[in-house]
Motif scaffolding. Structure first.
Motif, PDB file in Angstrom:
ATOM      1  N   LEU A 284       0.829  -1.212   0.000  1.00  0.00           N
ATOM      2  CA  LEU A 284       0.000   0.000   0.000  1.00  0.00           C
ATOM      3  C   LEU A 284       0.861   1.258   0.000  1.00  0.00           C
ATOM      4  O   LEU A 284       2.073   1.200   0.220  1.00  0.00           O
ATOM      5  N   PHE A 285       0.234   2.402  -0.215  1.00  0.00           N
ATOM      6  CA  PHE A 285       0.944   3.683  -0.226  1.00  0.00           C
ATOM      7  C   PHE A 285       1.678   3.888   1.105  1.00  0.00           C
ATOM      8  O   PHE A 285       1.070   3.844   2.176  1.00  0.00           O
TER       9      PHE A 285
ATOM     10  N   VAL B 253      -0.038   3.151   6.901  1.00  0.00           N
ATOM     11  CA  VAL B 253      -0.110   3.486   5.477  1.00  0.00           C
ATOM     12  C   VAL B 253      -0.419   4.974   5.312  1.00  0.00           C
ATOM     13  O   VAL B 253      -0.914   5.625   6.231  1.00  0.00           O
ATOM     14  N   GLY B 254      -0.139   5.450   4.103  1.00  0.00           N
ATOM     15  CA  GLY B 254      -0.377   6.841   3.774  1.00  0.00           C
ATOM     16  C   GLY B 254       0.910   7.501   3.322  1.00  0.00           C
ATOM     17  O   GLY B 254       1.922   7.405   4.021  1.00  0.00           O
TER      18      GLY B 254
ATOM     19  N   THR C   5      -0.998  12.159  -1.099  1.00  0.00           N
ATOM     20  CA  THR C   5      -2.245  12.747  -0.601  1.00  0.00           C
ATOM     21  C   THR C   5      -2.110  14.219  -0.223  1.00  0.00           C
ATOM     22  O   THR C   5      -3.114  14.884   0.032  1.00  0.00           O
TER      23      THR C   5
ATOM     24  N   ILE D 231      -2.491   6.190   8.653  1.00  0.00           N
ATOM     25  CA  ILE D 231      -3.468   5.418   9.407  1.00  0.00           C
ATOM     26  C   ILE D 231      -2.985   3.980   9.520  1.00  0.00           C
ATOM     27  O   ILE D 231      -2.081   3.550   8.796  1.00  0.00           O
TER      28      ILE D 231
ATOM     29  N   THR E 192     -11.945   6.596   3.942  1.00  0.00           N
ATOM     30  CA  THR E 192     -10.560   6.998   4.198  1.00  0.00           C
ATOM     31  C   THR E 192      -9.539   5.889   3.944  1.00  0.00           C
ATOM     32  O   THR E 192      -8.392   6.176   3.606  1.00  0.00           O
ATOM     33  N   TRP E 193      -9.943   4.629   4.118  1.00  0.00           N
ATOM     34  CA  TRP E 193      -8.963   3.552   3.911  1.00  0.00           C
ATOM     35  C   TRP E 193      -8.512   3.517   2.457  1.00  0.00           C
ATOM     36  O   TRP E 193      -7.312   3.483   2.156  1.00  0.00           O
TER      37      TRP E 193
ATOM     38  N   TYR F 237      -8.684   5.876   0.327  1.00  0.00           N
ATOM     39  CA  TYR F 237      -8.038   7.133  -0.027  1.00  0.00           C
ATOM     40  C   TYR F 237      -6.568   7.154   0.388  1.00  0.00           C
ATOM     41  O   TYR F 237      -5.697   7.526  -0.398  1.00  0.00           O
ATOM     42  N   PHE F 238      -6.286   6.740   1.608  1.00  0.00           N
ATOM     43  CA  PHE F 238      -4.912   6.833   2.106  1.00  0.00           C
ATOM     44  C   PHE F 238      -4.060   5.614   1.753  1.00  0.00           C
ATOM     45  O   PHE F 238      -2.843   5.724   1.671  1.00  0.00           O
ATOM     46  N   SER F 239      -4.671   4.456   1.573  1.00  0.00           N
ATOM     47  CA  SER F 239      -3.875   3.239   1.367  1.00  0.00           C
ATOM     48  C   SER F 239      -3.531   2.989  -0.094  1.00  0.00           C
ATOM     49  O   SER F 239      -2.561   2.296  -0.394  1.00  0.00           O
ATOM     50  N   GLY F 240      -4.343   3.502  -1.013  1.00  0.00           N
ATOM     51  CA  GLY F 240      -4.116   3.223  -2.423  1.00  0.00           C
ATOM     52  C   GLY F 240      -4.518   1.813  -2.831  1.00  0.00           C
ATOM     53  O   GLY F 240      -4.187   1.369  -3.937  1.00  0.00           O
ATOM     54  N   VAL F 241      -5.252   1.126  -1.989  1.00  0.00           N
ATOM     55  CA  VAL F 241      -5.574  -0.272  -2.263  1.00  0.00           C
ATOM     56  C   VAL F 241      -6.420  -0.448  -3.522  1.00  0.00           C
ATOM     57  O   VAL F 241      -6.360  -1.496  -4.169  1.00  0.00           O
ATOM     58  N   MET F 242      -7.171   0.591  -3.882  1.00  0.00           N
ATOM     59  CA  MET F 242      -8.021   0.515  -5.079  1.00  0.00           C
ATOM     60  C   MET F 242      -7.541   1.436  -6.190  1.00  0.00           C
ATOM     61  O   MET F 242      -8.219   1.573  -7.208  1.00  0.00           O
ATOM     62  N   GLY F 243      -6.384   2.090  -5.981  1.00  0.00           N
ATOM     63  CA  GLY F 243      -5.896   3.036  -6.977  1.00  0.00           C
ATOM     64  C   GLY F 243      -5.602   4.383  -6.337  1.00  0.00           C
ATOM     65  O   GLY F 243      -5.686   4.538  -5.111  1.00  0.00           O
ATOM     66  N   GLY F 244      -5.281   5.353  -7.157  1.00  0.00           N
ATOM     67  CA  GLY F 244      -4.901   6.675  -6.662  1.00  0.00           C
ATOM     68  C   GLY F 244      -6.081   7.442  -6.085  1.00  0.00           C
ATOM     69  O   GLY F 244      -7.236   7.056  -6.274  1.00  0.00           O
ATOM     70  N   PRO F 245      -5.777   8.530  -5.379  1.00  0.00           N
ATOM     71  CA  PRO F 245      -6.833   9.288  -4.699  1.00  0.00           C
ATOM     72  C   PRO F 245      -7.964   9.754  -5.611  1.00  0.00           C
ATOM     73  O   PRO F 245      -9.121   9.787  -5.189  1.00  0.00           O
TER      74      PRO F 245
END
Lengths: 195, 153
Positions: free
Chosen positions: A39-40, A116-117, A122, A128, B38-39, B41-49
């Protein structure tokens, strides 16, 4: 009242210990057995903390059960007093960490997982936590995989298959507003074109 | 031993320690932004923001909110606020009204706290709800792709 005092003590001690800025996650990666998700900004993080809910930590409104899974949960890290939001449990099923952490409300635990983050992506410093295991003092690490079990127990008549395809709150909203949330007519036109 | 006696060392320690975090005041704010998951959005698990907001990601946002993942408000300046109270109540994961505003552009009155790089929003009242205005499905399709079941099987 007792939980509020215990949290105040944990926060105060942590604050006293940590006059320095919050430590980087890299400082907490030692000994971590967390699974990588790619993850990011992902960094493994294993640390000891006090479990509480976010509203309690911010305002002092502290129910004894941390809301029993209904409130968002945070971890007050022992090493530096940092307040870490536990956003995700370990299940790859759109599930948060509230149900898994609430049973440890007010307790000192060791958690393992990943932060992550990526601020460069962002545009903000927010990071988080995905908590993958929780270990109470003197206990064994427990996987954070309670959410779907509790959902199934609360919905014994639900069809087999992923919870998110069968959750009555979700299916009712999709049935009313569509998958895009823009109404059934827009949904139908998009689905016909997309597929 | 009485409860007072049991608590005495604790109270003493508190008196000597630095002020606890609870002493910090939140700030009254009015935030306008999109209600997001938020998950993702911040994790990128599904792609970019840009792909995990708006109509493209609406169904996933419903799943994540119902699953207890923190809901956020993505403000116009790009700041994400974690919603930990909604309509004045702290039981956010079981709130049906919070579920109904996923992906909506709202204006909320509430109290803001910042802690360790995370912005928390205690929403007291939603004063405007413009519905879904971010039509990302036109660029991304459904995110994730399986969010909408393929009618052809």
């Amino acid at each position: 009242m007792l939980r509020t005092l215990a949290l105040l003590a944990a926060t105060a001690v942590a604050t006293t210990v940590a006059a320095t800025p919050a430590l980087a996650e890299g400082d907490f990666s030692a000994g971590s057995e967390a699974k990588e998700w790619g993850l990011f900004g992902e960094e493994k993080a294993r640390f000891t903390a006090t479990v509480t809910d976010a509203v309690c930590a911010l305002t002092g409104d502290c129910p004894e059960d941390c809301g029993a899974g209904a409130r968002q949960m945070v971890l007050i890290r022992d090493a530096d007093g940092a307040m870490i939001i536990a956003a995700k449990n370990t299940q790859p099923a759109f599930t948060g960490a509230t149900v898994d952490l609430a049973p440890y409300c007010g307790q000192s635990v060791e958690v393992d997982g990943v932060m992550v983050g990526d601020p460069e992506i962002t545009g903000q410093p927010t990071r988080i936590y995905m908590v993958q295991t929780v270990r109470a003092e003197g206990g064994e690490p427990a996987k954070t995989n309670r959410w779907t079990k509790e959902w199934r127990a609360a919905h014994p008549d639900a069809p087999k298959g992923p919870w998110f395809r069968n959750d009555p709150r979700v299916t009712a909203l999709i049935g009313k507003e569509g998958y895009l949330g823009l109404g059934l007519e827009t949904d139908a036109a998009f689905i016909e074109e997309w597929f | 031993m009485t409860r007072t006696a049991l608590l005495a060392p604790l109270i003493g320690a508190l008196a000597l320690a630095a002020p606890p975090a609870q002493a910090e005041e939140g700030k009254r704010v009015q935030i306008t932004g999109e209600v997001i998951d938020t998950w993702c959005y911040f994790s990128g698990v599904m792609g970019g923001p840009d792909a995990v907001v708006g109509s493209a990601h609406h169904t996933c946002a419903l799943w994540c909110a119902a699953g207890g993942i923190p809901v956020g408000v993505l403000a116009e300046d790009g700041t994400v606020y974690m919603v930990v109270k909604w309509d004045g109540g702290a039981d956010v994961t079981t709130s049906d009204t919070l579920l109904t505003v996923q992906s909506h552009l709202i204006t909320a009155d509430g109290v803001h706290f910042e802690r360790d790089g995370v912005n928390y929003l205690l929403v007291e009242e939603v004063v405007a709800d413009q519905g879904i205005t971010n039509l990302t499905h036109e660029d991304y399709g459904p995110v994730p792709p399986f969010a909408i079941p393929d009618p052809n099987g």
